[in-house]
Design a protein around this motif. Structure first.
Motif, PDB file in Angstrom:
ATOM      1  N   VAL A 103       0.832  -1.196   0.000  1.00  0.00           N
ATOM      2  CA  VAL A 103       0.000   0.000   0.000  1.00  0.00           C
ATOM      3  C   VAL A 103       0.871   1.252   0.000  1.00  0.00           C
ATOM      4  CG1 VAL A 103      -1.647   1.365   1.357  1.00  0.00           C
ATOM      5  CG2 VAL A 103      -1.993  -1.096   1.083  1.00  0.00           C
ATOM      6  N   LEU A 104       1.912   1.248   0.829  1.00  0.00           N
ATOM      7  CA  LEU A 104       2.782   2.426   0.919  1.00  0.00           C
ATOM      8  C   LEU A 104       3.482   2.704  -0.409  1.00  0.00           C
ATOM      9  CD1 LEU A 104       4.993   3.691   3.713  1.00  0.00           C
ATOM     10  CD2 LEU A 104       6.103   3.177   1.546  1.00  0.00           C
ATOM     11  N   LEU A 105       3.950   1.672  -1.085  1.00  0.00           N
ATOM     12  CA  LEU A 105       4.640   1.876  -2.358  1.00  0.00           C
ATOM     13  C   LEU A 105       3.706   2.476  -3.406  1.00  0.00           C
ATOM     14  CD1 LEU A 105       6.783  -1.401  -2.559  1.00  0.00           C
ATOM     15  CD2 LEU A 105       7.539   0.899  -1.935  1.00  0.00           C
ATOM     16  N   VAL A 106       2.484   1.968  -3.459  1.00  0.00           N
ATOM     17  CA  VAL A 106       1.504   2.522  -4.402  1.00  0.00           C
ATOM     18  C   VAL A 106       1.154   3.959  -4.013  1.00  0.00           C
ATOM     19  CG1 VAL A 106      -0.847   2.322  -5.293  1.00  0.00           C
ATOM     20  CG2 VAL A 106       0.545   0.266  -4.982  1.00  0.00           C
ATOM     21  N   PHE A 107       0.971   4.193  -2.732  1.00  0.00           N
ATOM     22  CA  PHE A 107       0.626   5.524  -2.232  1.00  0.00           C
ATOM     23  C   PHE A 107       1.722   6.524  -2.573  1.00  0.00           C
ATOM     24  CE2 PHE A 107       0.587   8.833   1.022  1.00  0.00           C
ATOM     25  CZ  PHE A 107      -0.746   9.192   1.056  1.00  0.00           C
ATOM     26  N   CYS A 108       2.967   6.147  -2.344  1.00  0.00           N
ATOM     27  CA  CYS A 108       4.087   7.052  -2.638  1.00  0.00           C
ATOM     28  C   CYS A 108       4.178   7.340  -4.132  1.00  0.00           C
ATOM     29  CB  CYS A 108       5.398   6.450  -2.130  1.00  0.00           C
ATOM     30  SG  CYS A 108       5.564   6.487  -0.337  1.00  0.00           S
ATOM     31  N   TYR A 109       3.892   6.340  -4.955  1.00  0.00           N
ATOM     32  CA  TYR A 109       3.908   6.544  -6.400  1.00  0.00           C
ATOM     33  C   TYR A 109       2.831   7.542  -6.808  1.00  0.00           C
ATOM     34  CZ  TYR A 109       3.359   5.574 -11.386  1.00  0.00           C
ATOM     35  OH  TYR A 109       3.251   5.703 -12.747  1.00  0.00           O
ATOM     36  N   LYS A 110       1.635   7.398  -6.240  1.00  0.00           N
ATOM     37  CA  LYS A 110       0.525   8.292  -6.582  1.00  0.00           C
ATOM     38  C   LYS A 110       0.780   9.706  -6.069  1.00  0.00           C
ATOM     39  CE  LYS A 110      -2.335   5.348  -8.561  1.00  0.00           C
ATOM     40  NZ  LYS A 110      -2.802   5.505  -9.962  1.00  0.00           N
ATOM     41  N   ARG A 111       1.338   9.826  -4.872  1.00  0.00           N
ATOM     42  CA  ARG A 111       1.581  11.152  -4.291  1.00  0.00           C
ATOM     43  C   ARG A 111       2.951  11.731  -4.657  1.00  0.00           C
ATOM     44  NH1 ARG A 111      -1.835  12.491   0.152  1.00  0.00           N
ATOM     45  NH2 ARG A 111      -3.871  11.627  -0.408  1.00  0.00           N
ATOM     46  N   MET A 112       3.744  10.925  -5.377  1.00  0.00           N
ATOM     47  CA  MET A 112       5.093  11.342  -5.756  1.00  0.00           C
ATOM     48  C   MET A 112       5.928  11.679  -4.525  1.00  0.00           C
ATOM     49  SD  MET A 112       4.491  13.461  -9.301  1.00  0.00           S
ATOM     50  CE  MET A 112       3.729  12.630 -10.714  1.00  0.00           C
ATOM     51  N   LEU A 113       5.899  10.777  -3.565  1.00  0.00           N
ATOM     52  CA  LEU A 113       6.696  10.884  -2.349  1.00  0.00           C
ATOM     53  C   LEU A 113       7.832   9.873  -2.401  1.00  0.00           C
ATOM     54  CD1 LEU A 113       3.789  11.116   0.244  1.00  0.00           C
ATOM     55  CD2 LEU A 113       5.432  12.930  -0.254  1.00  0.00           C
TER      56      LEU A 113
END
Length: 278
Positions: A103-113
């Motif tokens: 979840v974190l990896l997908v989230f960071c990709y979407k938020r560009m973090l």
């Protein structure tokens, strides 16, 4: 007189509110609060952590349940209606961690973090949540080790309330919840003491230190537990995964230090990531 702790904290009508749920809620709040506090120093907004929480917690529990069901498929294949009955117990922390990572990896990709920086920031909070969460197992009298004696428990200089709670069905058991909680607390203190030292950790290495530490702790604790999931009838799944994770961490650490050469953790900033967040 042996007095044990009632798993039910209080009731609201027909609804029983259990200590396990209260402890887990406090653990989650603690984890998010720690992440937000550290995130401010790395210029990452608190909303990012709150939004991540809304996805990671429920999907983490789903992952923990799926992991458990997979390795108990012989039973659940005959009781399909019980697969979703998470209220009857049956979750595995490794499954939750793996789902949370995805979840974190997908989230960071979407938020560009920056994902490795985010992992470093949330790691101490995750450890604190695990440390606290094991006390929910203690109250439920679960996730314990094999039979032991009153004399052995007393030799550990444990308070009476722990010794009493470890007497289940007239038999005293090893408080493996306490062993895991205690050694993870040591690991957390080490990380908190060292993470702000200049030029010590590269981005991602606080997370990797946690994985290595927890893998070693879990390997030995798992060997004492009586509720392990097994593969091929004799291999404890959590021990096998602990060994795999430790090897992966060592290889990844060497590869990133020699080849990737990432930024130092203290140089990491959500505002300096080379992508626009707009």
């Amino acid at each position: 007189m042996i007095l044990t702790i009632n798993p039910v904290a209080f009731k609201l009508g027909n609804l029983s509110v259990k200590w396990y749920g209260i402890i887990m809620a406090v653990a989650i709040i603690l984890a998010v609060s720690m992440a937000i506090f550290e995130g401010r120093k790395r210029q990452i907004e608190s909303d990012d952590f709150m939004d991540l929480l809304l996805w990671a917690v429920p999907l983490g529990y789903v992952g923990a349940r799926i992991y458990y069901v997979i390795f108990e498929w012989n039973y659940y294949s005959q009781h399909l209606d019980e697969i979703i009955a998470i209220w009857n117990g049956g979750i595995a922390i490794y499954g939750g961690l793996l789902a949370g990572l995805a979840v974190l990896l997908v989230f960071c990709y979407k938020r560009m973090l920056p994902p490795f920086l985010m992992l470093d920031i949330i790691t101490p909070g995750v450890m604190a949540a695990q440390i606290l969460g094991r006390w929910g197992n203690f109250i439920n009298q679960e996730a314990h080790g094999g039979p032991t004696t009153l004399a052995f428990l007393q030799s550990l200089h444990l308070p009476d309330f722990i010794i009493n709670q470890m007497k289940i069905g007239g038999v005293y058991y090893q408080p493996t919840f306490l062993y895991e909680s205690f050694f993870n607390l040591i690991g957390l203190l080490i990380i908190l003491l060292l993470r702000h030292r200049k030029h010590l950790f590269k981005q991602g290495e606080i997370f990797m230190l946690y994985l290595a530490w927890y893998s070693v702790v879990r390997f030995f604790v798992e060997g004492m537990r009586t509720d392990s999931l097994y593969l091929w009838g004799s291999i404890r799944v959590s021990q096998m995964l602990s060994v795999i994770l430790l090897i992966v961490v060592i290889v990844l650490f060497i590869y990133r230090r020699r080849i990737v050469k990432p930024k130092w953790y203290l140089d990491g900033s959500g505002l300096k990531y080379p992508y626009s967040r707009d």
